[in-house]
Design an enzyme around this catalytic site. Structure first.
Site, PDB file in Angstrom:
ATOM      1  N   HIS A 189       0.861  -1.178   0.000  1.00  0.00           N
ATOM      2  CA  HIS A 189       0.000   0.000   0.000  1.00  0.00           C
ATOM      3  C   HIS A 189       0.899   1.230   0.000  1.00  0.00           C
ATOM      4  O   HIS A 189       1.434   1.621   1.032  1.00  0.00           O
ATOM      5  CB  HIS A 189      -0.930  -0.021   1.209  1.00  0.00           C
ATOM      6  N   ARG A 209      -4.913   3.231   4.394  1.00  0.00           N
ATOM      7  CA  ARG A 209      -4.220   3.951   3.331  1.00  0.00           C
ATOM      8  C   ARG A 209      -4.386   3.215   2.008  1.00  0.00           C
ATOM      9  O   ARG A 209      -4.698   2.025   1.965  1.00  0.00           O
ATOM     10  CB  ARG A 209      -2.760   4.158   3.678  1.00  0.00           C
ATOM     11  N   ALA A 230     -12.288   1.775   4.031  1.00  0.00           N
ATOM     12  CA  ALA A 230     -11.253   0.966   3.400  1.00  0.00           C
ATOM     13  C   ALA A 230     -10.385   1.795   2.448  1.00  0.00           C
ATOM     14  O   ALA A 230     -10.619   2.983   2.225  1.00  0.00           O
ATOM     15  CB  ALA A 230     -11.888  -0.211   2.671  1.00  0.00           C
ATOM     16  N   HIS A 231      -9.392   1.114   1.857  1.00  0.00           N
ATOM     17  CA  HIS A 231      -8.420   1.816   1.018  1.00  0.00           C
ATOM     18  C   HIS A 231      -9.048   2.395  -0.247  1.00  0.00           C
ATOM     19  O   HIS A 231      -9.998   1.863  -0.789  1.00  0.00           O
ATOM     20  CB  HIS A 231      -7.237   0.904   0.664  1.00  0.00           C
ATOM     21  N   ASN A 232      -8.490   3.522  -0.663  1.00  0.00           N
ATOM     22  CA  ASN A 232      -8.860   4.213  -1.894  1.00  0.00           C
ATOM     23  C   ASN A 232     -10.258   4.817  -1.872  1.00  0.00           C
ATOM     24  O   ASN A 232     -10.790   5.208  -2.912  1.00  0.00           O
ATOM     25  CB  ASN A 232      -8.718   3.292  -3.119  1.00  0.00           C
TER      26      ASN A 232
END
Length: 331
Positions: A189, A209, A230-232
């Site tokens: 990540h 991240r 969560a990510h993004n």
């Protein structure tokens, strides 16, 4: 605090004796020497029985022999009234506490506050007027913006950047590695987390991240406690997300969205500008801008949700009638 001081602060007027009051109390628990804000007329009888001083809106009837602070609109002055009785939350004394660890290569502005047993890693920056509460961790490449506040036990993993006057409540974790795997192997990540100006992240909330780029919470958005982002994920400006909600990866939540508690959103979904999501909803497809959706899983536009419930009620009525007819026939 005397009632005359309360009246001046709220730009109201005092009726009756100028009493000393110690703190705000709810109508059902108030006692003499305390102050009750009667926000709804149905609570007035209970407040009168308590013997406490009262804060009332002008539209409520006059009260003989009682100490009352009258204001034009109690709803409008409610934040000011709460602030009068809120003890200050410093979280850290001026400067760097002797027990805090500030690594070589970290930059802490002289006007910042760093609390007991906090850690500021090399390459991190704490800007002017910022507060890092006790036992908090600010990782490499992080930036705590001007006037930003970290309460106790906040964790900022690497490349997390907080905008000016943002606030992160106790126990929140920002920048943790996301749930991203390929062929059973964890994906690196490489991104970070950006919290823009004036945003607030609730206690115990987790933001991951990104694989690439940043997970973003827009300016002045308010994220409740125990949420999972969560990510993004990209959250716009002025978004309100109540606690215990979960947002899967690569979701886009546009400006002005309001989400109730315990909402779950599937990955790669877009929730349009100004949409409203009722508490307990499960969102598995895009929500158009301005629409209100409700229901369990899957959620539907509000009109469809009510039609579905009405149909279920109608079917239940039909079932009862049918069973009654069958019983008559059997007899």
């Amino acid at each position: 605090m005397r009632l005359s001081e309360v009246a001046r602060a709220l730009e109201g007027r005092l009726e009756g004796p100028d009493l000393e009051v110690s703190h705000l109390a709810p109508p059902e628990m108030a006692r003499p020497g305390e102050l009750v804000a009667v926000r709804e007329p149905q609570f007035l009888p209970q407040a009168l029985q308590s013997g406490a001083a009262l804060v009332l809106s002008e539209e409520l009837p006059p009260l003989e022999g009682r100490s009352v602070v009258r204001v034009a609109s109690l709803g409008a002055v409610w934040p000011k009234l709460l602030a009068l009785f809120e003890p200050p939350e410093l979280w850290a004394a001026p400067g760097i506490h002797p027990s805090a660890l500030v690594e070589a290569g970290a930059r802490v502005d002289p006007t910042a506050r760093v609390g007991a047993f906090a850690t500021i890693c090399a390459g991190a920056e704490v800007a002017a007027g910022a507060v890092v509460g006790p036992y908090s961790y600010v990782g490499p490449g992080c930036r705590v913006g001007e006037g930003a506040l970290l309460e106790a036990h906040v964790t900022l993993h690497r490349n997390t950047r907080l905008g000016p006057k943002s606030r992160i409540l106790s126990g929140a974790v920002l920048g943790a590695v996301g749930f991203g795997f390929q062929d059973g192997q964890r994906l690196p990540h490489t991104g970070g987390v950006v919290i823009e100006e004036g945003a607030e992240i609730g206690a115990g909330t987790i933001l991951e991240r990104s694989l690439v780029g940043d997970t973003v919470v827009g300016a002045y958005s308010k994220i409740g406690g125990r949420c999972y982002i969560a990510h993004n994920v990209r959250i716009g400006r002025g978004v309100v997300m109540v606690g215990f909600s979960g947002i899967a990866g690569s979701v886009v939540i546009e400006d002005g969205v309001v989400m109730g508690g315990q909402v779950v959103v599937s990955d790669h979904v877009r929730i349009g500008r100004g949409a409203r999501i009722a508490g307990g909803s499960g969102i598995s497809k895009d929500v158009p801008a301005g629409e209100t959706w409700a229901g369990g899983i899957p959620s539907k536009p509000l009109r469809e949700h009510w039609r579905r419930l009405a149909l279920l009620d109608w079917l239940a009525t039909v079932e009862r009638r049918l069973r009654a007819l069958l019983r008559v026939r059997d007899d």
